[in-house]
Scaffold this active site. Structure first.
Site, PDB file in Angstrom:
ATOM      1  N   HIS A   1       0.762  -1.056   0.025  1.00  0.00           N
ATOM      2  CA  HIS A   1      -0.012   0.007   0.127  1.00  0.00           C
ATOM      3  C   HIS A   1       0.767   1.114  -0.043  1.00  0.00           C
ATOM      4  CE1 HIS A   1      -3.403  -2.658   0.734  1.00  0.00           C
ATOM      5  NE2 HIS A   1      -4.154  -1.991   0.414  1.00  0.00           N
TER       6      HIS A   1
ATOM      7  N   LYS B   1      -9.536  -7.523   8.177  1.00  0.00           N
ATOM      8  CA  LYS B   1      -9.999  -7.526   9.622  1.00  0.00           C
ATOM      9  C   LYS B   1     -10.126  -6.345  10.490  1.00  0.00           C
ATOM     10  CE  LYS B   1      -6.353  -9.519  12.428  1.00  0.00           C
ATOM     11  NZ  LYS B   1      -6.395  -8.702  13.553  1.00  0.00           N
TER      12      LYS B   1
END
Lengths: 188, 295
Positions: free
Chosen positions: A35, A99
């Protein structure tokens, strides 16, 4: 319900918070290093349009010349909050699996792009690894190391729950608000 | 026992810890699954956890891919030297990594380079304590990053919480920590809490609570009562498994207290995920494993 590749905007727009979904198709793993790399302007080594990114640092070993996934549960997504929204918009990413949920920036991008946040059960590395039927390729393994590399996972009926949808709803925001009230009653 | 035998025993300890939930935790997860209401995402999540526990044991593969920080505690009798144990343990770690029981999880904090074998400055973590006993006790814990990231420390008084330097203040900190963690620590979690100590020993003591049996009772009556009330209060927050909402936010709370200096009053909250990986055994000088702990 099922979500099968190709992951089109219409299919993803139809999903709502609380839906238990089984995904079949290709997932791309990507976590902190990937990222940051993409956000800093790095060239993606794979096509990201209509892709689903899986926040996961798997255990993968080579057996008889083939990659075998030994464990592959989700990692905490909120660390990617600064990058996720802009990357979704720039590349047309159709969904993210992770999550713990993500924040308002990602939720806004989901609405704009037509994407969802899918919550996998954290720690369920074996149940989830079983759904990976093939590992067609790996990218940036040398640069980022195994947990941070981009692994291509071909999955069948990969189980997730929609916790942020493309209509501005977030289960995480709801649970946070309700538990915040409950906490106030307990400690104020 | 020669070095090879010790290494093999330690490899088995690592394998079991990574792949098999200890029985006290399996019971707790089953109980929580039964308690959650039908047709909820909470029940669904607890069901996936139960399936995962069974599958990991059957396949002899890690319960969770984040095999965490490797923390080892050794009660060391006279017959073994620290250096010998450390070498055997490090070799077992390398082997366990190669076999996929452990993920490559040791990253150089300056260069970002993964050592690839879980060795490096500070990894694995080994604590030695001398014992007068004949057997060596080895306990290990694999603590994942998600749960470690939501662990936290408070200094009392805390103005934000209105928490003073007393047990009521401690209670407020612990419940605040549970609320801040939401589902990010992979709940339902287990808390290890240290009241007092300095900043470093606070975390060490808090984490050591995870070596207690989940079903044990705190010998200190005051702390025992607080453990029970904190568990009930935390579960009334409604955060639920994975933060999906529901009745099971925590599976256990374990408290301890350390003396503090008059100027400091720390409350340290260590969070452990539901994939609670810790195990241990007693091993004799001739290499016989006498007893597995937590059964």
């Amino acid at each position: 319900m099922l979500l099968e590749a190709p992951f089109t905007e219409a299919k993803v727009r139809a999903l709502r918070v609380g839906d238990v979904v089984e995904i079949t198709g290709l997932l791309l793993t990507g976590r902190d290093a990937v990222h940051k790399y993409l956000h800093d302007g790095g060239t993606p080594p794979v096509e990201l349009k209509n892709s689903i990114i899986y926040h996961c640092g798997p255990v993968v070993v080579k057996e008889k010349g083939k990659w075998v996934v030994k464990a592959a549960g989700p990692t905490t997504s909120i660390r990617e909050e600064p990058y996720q929204g802009p990357l979704m918009e720039q590349y047309g990413i159709r969904g993210v699996i992770g999550k713990g949920g993500m924040g308002p920036k990602t939720l806004a991008a989901c609405k704009k792009v037509g994407a969802c946040y899918f919550h996998a059960v954290g720690g369920a590395a074996q149940v989830l690894a079983q759904k990976v039927v093939r590992v067609p390729a790996v990218h940036m393994l040398e640069e980022f190391g195994s947990p941070e590399a981009i692994w291509e996972f071909e999955v069948v009926k990969f189980p997730v729950v929609v916790t942020m949808d493309s209509h501005g709803d977030s289960l995480h925001a709801k649970v946070e608000a309700a538990s915040s009230k409950a906490l106030d009653r307990l400690i104020r | 026992m020669d070095a090879k035998t010790l290494q093999a025993r330690l490899l088995e300890l690592i394998r079991r810890t990574s792949c098999e939930m200890p029985p006290d935790m399996i019971r707790a997860v089953d109980k929580a699954w039964r308690r959650e209401k039908k047709d909820t995402t909470a029940k669904y999540a607890m069901g996936v956890m139960r399936d995962n526990i069974k599958l990991a044991a059957t396949l002899s593969q890690p319960l969770c891919q984040d095999t965490g920080t490797i923390v080892c505690y050794v009660d060391r009798p006279d017959w073994i030297r620290e250096r010998v144990f450390t070498t055997a343990f490090e070799r077992a770690v390398v082997e366990a990594t190669r076999k996929g029981y452990l993920r490559q999880n040791s990253v150089d904090s300056i260069t970002g380079k993964n050592s690839g074998n879980n060795l490096g400055p500070g990894s694995p973590v080994i604590h030695f304590h001398e014992t007068a006993g004949k057997a060596m006790t080895v306990r290990i814990m694999l603590k994942g990053g998600g749960s470690e990231n939501v662990s936290t420390q408070y200094a009392l008084p805390d103005n934000r919480l209105g928490a003073g330097r007393d047990l009521e203040g401690v209670r407020k900190c612990v419940l605040d920590a549970v609320h801040l963690a939401q589902g990010k620590g992979c709940g339902p979690g287990i808390l290890g809490v240290c009241v007092g100590g300095d900043r470093a020993t606070g975390y060490v003591s808090a984490k050591e609570q995870f070596f207690r049996d989940l079903d044990d009772k705190n010998e200190d009556e005051v702390l025992s009562k607080l453990e029970q009330s904190l568990l009930a209060d935390a579960n009334s927050l409604g955060i639920g498994p994975m933060g999906f909402g529901g009745g099971t936010t925590l599976l256990g709370v374990k408290l301890t207290a350390r003396n503090r200096v008059p100027a400091s009053f720390y409350v340290t909250v260590a969070y452990m995920c539901w994939a609670y990986r810790r195990n241990g055994f007693k091993i004799s000088e001739n290499g016989r494993v006498g007893r597995w702990l937590y059964n």
